[in-house]
Design a protein around this motif. Structure first.
Motif, short mmCIF file in Angstrom:
data_model
loop_
_atom_site.label_atom_id
_atom_site.label_comp_id
_atom_site.label_asym_id
_atom_site.label_seq_id
_atom_site.Cartn_x
_atom_site.Cartn_y
_atom_site.Cartn_z
N GLU A 1 42.78 38.33 44.53
CA GLU A 1 42.73 37.87 43.14
C GLU A 1 42.56 39.03 42.17
O GLU A 1 41.86 40.00 42.47
CB GLU A 1 41.56 36.90 42.96
CG GLU A 1 41.76 35.56 43.60
CD GLU A 1 42.80 34.71 42.89
OE1 GLU A 1 42.82 34.69 41.65
OE2 GLU A 1 43.59 34.08 43.60
N THR B 1 50.24 34.71 33.54
CA THR B 1 49.77 34.98 34.90
C THR B 1 49.62 36.47 35.15
O THR B 1 50.31 37.30 34.53
CB THR B 1 50.73 34.42 35.97
OG1 THR B 1 52.02 35.02 35.81
CG2 THR B 1 50.86 32.92 35.89
N THR C 1 40.79 40.60 39.17
CA THR C 1 39.46 40.39 38.62
C THR C 1 39.49 40.35 37.09
O THR C 1 40.46 40.79 36.46
CB THR C 1 38.50 41.51 39.05
OG1 THR C 1 38.91 42.74 38.44
CG2 THR C 1 38.44 41.66 40.57
N GLN C 2 38.43 39.82 36.50
CA GLN C 2 38.31 39.76 35.04
C GLN C 2 38.35 41.17 34.44
O GLN C 2 38.98 41.39 33.40
CB GLN C 2 37.01 39.06 34.64
CG GLN C 2 36.98 37.58 34.93
CD GLN C 2 37.89 36.78 34.00
OE1 GLN C 2 38.38 37.28 32.99
NE2 GLN C 2 38.12 35.54 34.35
N ILE C 3 37.69 42.12 35.09
CA ILE C 3 37.68 43.50 34.59
C ILE C 3 39.09 44.08 34.59
O ILE C 3 39.51 44.72 33.63
CB ILE C 3 36.72 44.37 35.43
CG1 ILE C 3 35.27 43.91 35.19
CG2 ILE C 3 36.88 45.85 35.11
CD1 ILE C 3 34.25 44.54 36.12
N GLU C 4 39.84 43.83 35.67
CA GLU C 4 41.23 44.31 35.73
C GLU C 4 42.07 43.65 34.64
O GLU C 4 42.87 44.32 33.99
CB GLU C 4 41.83 44.02 37.11
CG GLU C 4 41.24 44.89 38.21
CD GLU C 4 41.61 44.46 39.60
OE1 GLU C 4 41.76 45.34 40.46
OE2 GLU C 4 41.77 43.24 39.84
N MET C 5 41.87 42.35 34.43
CA MET C 5 42.62 41.66 33.37
C MET C 5 42.34 42.27 32.01
O MET C 5 43.27 42.46 31.21
CB MET C 5 42.27 40.17 33.35
CG MET C 5 42.86 39.38 34.48
SD MET C 5 42.42 37.64 34.29
CE MET C 5 42.79 37.02 35.91
N MET C 6 41.08 42.58 31.74
CA MET C 6 40.74 43.18 30.44
C MET C 6 41.39 44.56 30.28
O MET C 6 41.87 44.90 29.20
CB MET C 6 39.22 43.28 30.28
CG MET C 6 38.52 41.92 30.22
SD MET C 6 39.20 40.80 28.98
CE MET C 6 38.79 41.64 27.48
N TYR D 1 49.05 35.59 27.57
CA TYR D 1 49.12 36.04 28.94
C TYR D 1 49.13 34.82 29.85
O TYR D 1 48.19 34.04 29.85
CB TYR D 1 47.93 36.95 29.28
CG TYR D 1 47.89 38.16 28.37
CD1 TYR D 1 48.60 39.29 28.67
CD2 TYR D 1 47.15 38.12 27.19
CE1 TYR D 1 48.60 40.39 27.82
CE2 TYR D 1 47.13 39.22 26.33
CZ TYR D 1 47.85 40.35 26.65
OH TYR D 1 47.85 41.43 25.82
#
Length: 83
Positions: free
Chosen positions: A7, A31, A9-14, A29
């Motif tokens: 998955e 996916t 992560t939230q940090i990677e998404m930011m 955004y």
């Protein structure tokens, strides 16, 4: 488990969203998915105000966003495995 199935992560998404904003991209955004074989590159589907969706490749390693193509009848983005 291979890296592509891990998955995002939230940090990677930011961090990825930060790259898009730095490059001037705007939109929703849809996916986030890891590129197979790496943990620092991602495929991102974004849509604009007209609902047009596009696929991008974002690299946290290179701090770069690269447009791939517009998603339409000929180009789709598969998020689930076919049964």
């Amino acid at each position: 488990m291979n890296l592509a199935e891990k998955e995002v992560t939230q940090i990677e998404m930011m961090k990825i969203i930060g790259l898009f904003r730095k490059e001037g991209y705007t939109g929703e955004y849809e996916t986030f998915q890891r590129v197979s074989g790496t943990d620092r590159e991602f495929f991102v589907v974004m849509s604009n105000e007209q609902g047009i969706k596009a696929l991008f490749r974002a690299s946290l390693m290179l701090n770069a966003v690269e447009f791939q193509y517009v998603l339409d009848d000929k180009h789709t983005f598969v998020t689930e495995k076919a049964e």
